[in-house]
Design a protein around this motif. Structure first.
Motif, short mmCIF file in Angstrom:
data_model
loop_
_atom_site.label_atom_id
_atom_site.label_comp_id
_atom_site.label_asym_id
_atom_site.label_seq_id
_atom_site.Cartn_x
_atom_site.Cartn_y
_atom_site.Cartn_z
N HIS B 15 -3.57 4.48 7.20
CA HIS B 15 -2.52 5.17 6.44
C HIS B 15 -3.10 6.29 5.59
N LYS B 16 -4.40 6.19 5.35
CA LYS B 16 -5.12 7.29 4.71
C LYS B 16 -6.49 7.30 5.34
N THR B 24 -11.96 5.07 -3.36
CA THR B 24 -11.03 4.99 -4.49
C THR B 24 -9.89 4.03 -4.21
N SER B 25 -9.98 3.28 -3.12
CA SER B 25 -8.85 2.43 -2.74
C SER B 25 -8.81 1.16 -3.58
N THR B 26 -7.63 0.83 -4.05
CA THR B 26 -7.49 -0.45 -4.75
C THR B 26 -6.85 -1.49 -3.83
N HIS B 515 -0.22 -1.49 4.96
CA HIS B 515 -0.85 -1.21 3.67
C HIS B 515 -0.45 -2.22 2.61
#
Lengths: 203, 537
Positions: B15-16, B24-26, B515
């Motif tokens: 999705h990204k 930076t993904s949480t 996600h």
């Protein structure tokens, strides 16, 4: 950032549960030092007695009062924010910070005095002392030093809270960060309540 | 946002895109994967160090390295394997990826703290690696950092201690996050006793992480103070007490063994019902045995110190409790076997690894009792028997459970499938290599070969040689397994959402998961392992 869209708002009970668990770990951290203190105290009772006489109970008591009052002001600031009195809340937090400053200045002079007498780990004077006294001063520096570090961290947290109140991010509806910082500040106070008698009063 | 060219539905992997979107993904799933890749790299480094040590011991005397290098290698092998690979291991990887999904949540309670924990972990891991190479002066104290030697050793011990402290902090934060997640984020209708057993094992683990890790944290700080400020807490020359250090160290480091093994038990507890298509046998006893292990495991640390000069009474006490803590583990073994009994057992790679977990863990467990008895301990303390025992528990137990977990959840994580034939072949090499590597150490340990020795009496050479051959076979198996998995994750066949016909929540959502895991938060109406709607394919 869209990756955090479901995570922007942590509800207050969840946040507080996390904070309480974190405070447990802090108690265990200092608990390790308390264990070492107890073991060494029973091993070197007489030396601990002599070394403790070096500490100035008046300075210690002053700092105890300062921290207790600061705990009160931080609690009052929480009540103030709940009553939508942001200005008063910031003022009370500012007083808390001032008191933290007084505590640290006191600590600075107290440590400075001992350094003046060459009572610091590794000094020649220290090396000449009996084992138990070296241990007492070692524990004294380690415990009060780690505690002072917590005072500084708590002070930074409260400063952030003041800015957040000012910008309106903390308000009567959302004050989780302030509540958790206040809890942390109470922990700083609580640890000192144990350190004070162990180091200054029991001689 | 970049759409995948194959027009696959958007999921957490696509999705990204871009490295930055990962760093930076949480998202708990991405953080879990980042832990997995980091841990895999460090595991390979430490495994190669292990192989080099085995090569050194092919023959008596110096073979490929000096004694000092050998000391540094077993130290850094231990520090990496224990603090970076095994302690975070299953909880940080599969706990992160699957705990929220299995309890029907969109993420952990504190997603940002979760990402922060990974950065703390990375910092500690890099410090650990740095301590090996800085000034060409690697620590040689062993991963246990026993004083007074660690207070005097002129090596990078302070950096290694700091690394262990920082890694401990990451472990505390992950444990804290999981406890709050389990308390506050369960889906509606998911009561405590409708929760799957892997989350239960993580819950027990998280409490140990939370309550035991600070003790070792302060202890390591005291050793740092001892080295830098000359405060002699543990140095007898300055009036300190080295046995006190051992107490404080093992108060954490024994429960840490349960931090490693409890999630491993949780993983296989998920695998047995799925591959037997039968509810888990004895759900409630498994829950309480996990909690009992966490509780009793907190009070057995003294069995590491039977020869350190602790009193007779405390030796008796710790030996008794050590036998006590074996009971809940044995309960679990019977539960797993009974789960398979009468089920339609499907011997796919995950089950193969899970069954070998039981086999190896049982050997490790029984030899643990041998070491927990006072009389035999005196004979076996600090011999290779101990090395064999804890590798059977940690590698045979936690390591094989990790392999089982990755083969079990792989299709869910990547939406693709690995090759079964090669997975089975890698299992043969791993299982044979493992036993050939570690079983001879039991024998030469009983015969008196001390652990951590660079050189040995020629009479031990047969055992040492067999062990080294086993190490090569094991490494070969690892290469096959990792290649198969990496190939599967890139070019594997598309996996269906529920290839194993599992019934827990992670199998009810697409592979790879979207996600936010669930379009709609599920409502739970029954216990987790109900296979009463048999599939018909």
């Amino acid at each position: 950032m869209s990756t955090t869209e479901h995570s922007e708002f942590i509800d207050s009970d969840t946040g507080k549960l996390g904070m309480w668990l974190f405070l447990f770990t802090e108690l265990f951290l200092f608990g390790g030092l308390f264990i070492v203190y107890s073991v060494m105290r029973s091993k070197y009772a007489a030396d601990f007695h002599h070394a403790a006489l070096e500490l100035n109970a008046f300075v210690g008591a002053t700092n105890t009062v300062v921290l207790l009052v600061s705990s009160m002001t931080v609690a009052m600031s929480l009540t103030a924010i709940q009553q939508k009195r942001a200005g008063k809340a910031m003022g009370l937090l500012f007083i808390t910070l001032l008191l933290a400053g007084v505590f640290m200045v006191n600590k600075y002079f107290e440590w400075g005095h001992k350094f003046g007498l060459h009572l610091y780990p590794g000094s020649d004077v220290m090396k000449g002392l009996p084992h138990g006294e070296i241990m007492f001063f070692g524990l004294y520096y380690m415990m009060t030093g780690l505690h002072a570090l917590h005072v500084i961290i708590g002070g930074i947290l409260l400063t952030i809270v003041i800015f957040r109140i000012k910008s309106g991010k903390i308000n009567a509806g959302h004050y989780l960060l302030q509540e958790n910082s206040a809890l942390y500040w109470h922990l700083v106070d609580l640890i000192w309540i144990f350190l004070f008698p162990l180091l200054y009063l029991i001689t | 946002m970049t759409h995948s060219p194959t027009s696959a539905p958007l999921n957490y992997l696509n999705h990204k895109t871009g490295l930055w979107s990962w760093l930076t993904s949480t998202d708990h799933k991405r953080i879990g994967l980042m832990y997995m890749y980091t841990i895999a790299i460090f595991f390979c480094v430490a495994a190669i160090l292990g192989l080099l040590m085995r090569i050194e011991k092919m023959a008596p005397g110096q073979t490929i390295m000096t004694a000092q290098t050998y000391n540094g290698m077993f130290t850094i092998h231990g520090i990496i394997m224990i603090f970076i690979v095994v302690i975070p291991g299953l909880a940080a990887v599969f706990g992160n990826i699957f705990l929220p999904i299995m309890i029907g949540a969109k993420d952990v309670a504190f997603p940002k703290l979760n990402l922060f924990s990974w950065y703390v972990f990375i910092t500690g891991a890099i410090l650990g690696l740095y301590s090996q190479f800085a000034n060409g002066n690697s620590p040689d104290t062993g991963w246990t950092f026993y004083v007074p030697y660690s207070a005097a050793a002129s090596s990078n011990v302070v950096i290694a201690l700091t690394a262990a402290f920082v890694l401990g902090f990451a472990s505390i934060l992950t444990g804290l996050n999981f406890i709050v997640t389990i308390h506050r984020m369960r889906a509606p209708g998911m009561t405590w006793f409708r929760m799957p057993l892997f989350p239960w094992s993580l819950y027990a683990t998280a409490w140990i992480q939370l309550l035991a890790t600070p003790i070792v944290g302060i202890t390591l700080l005291m050793v740092i103070a001892e080295r830098t400020l000359h405060i002699g807490f543990f140095d007898p020359a300055l009036g300190g007490d080295p046995v006190l250090y051992q107490h404080l160290f093992w108060i954490y480091s024994h429960p840490a063994v349960y931090v490693m093994i409890l999630p491993a038990m949780g993983v296989v507890t998920e695998i047995f019902p799925t591959f037997s298509q039968k509810p888990v046998f004895g759900y409630v006893p498994i829950v309480f045995s996990s909690l009992a292990i966490a509780l009793v495991g907190y009070f057995v640390w003294g069995h590491h110190m039977f020869t350190s000069g602790i009193s007779y009474e405390s030796r008796w006490f710790f030996s008794f409790l050590t036998f006590l803590v074996a009971i809940p583990s044995a309960i679990k073994v019977f539960n797993w076997l009974s789960t398979m009994y009468g089920g339609s057992v499907d011997l796919k790679p995950p089950l193969l690894f899970a069954i070998s977990f039981i086999f190896l863990f049982t050997i490790g467990g029984f030899t643990g009792l041998t070491l927990g008895s006072l009389a035999t301990n005196i004979q076996l303390h600090n011999t290779d028997f101990v090395v064999a025992h804890f590798h059977y528990i940690i590698f045979g137990g936690m390591g094989f459970a990790f392999f089982a977990a990755i083969h079990y959840w792989f299709p869910k994580i990547y939406g693709k499938m690995y090759n079964f034939k090669w997975a089975n072949i890698s299992w043969v090499f791993l299982f044979v290599g493992f036993n050939l590597l570690y079983f001879p150490l039991f024998v030469i340990g009983i015969q008196g070969m001390p652990r951590r020795y660079f050189d040995y009496d020629p009479k031990f050479q047969t055992g040492e040689m067999l062990s080294t051959i086993g190490a090569f076979i094991l490494i070969f198996g690892l290469i096959i397994m990792i290649s198969n998995l990496v190939y599967g994750s890139r070019r594997g066949a598309i996996a269906p959402a529920n290839p194993w016909h599992g019934v827990t929540l992670e199998w009810q959502i697409p592979s790879p998961p979207p996600h936010e895991n669930f379009d709609e938060i599920p409502v739970i109406t029954h216990e987790p392992y109900r296979f009463d709607n048999p599939h018909t394919n």
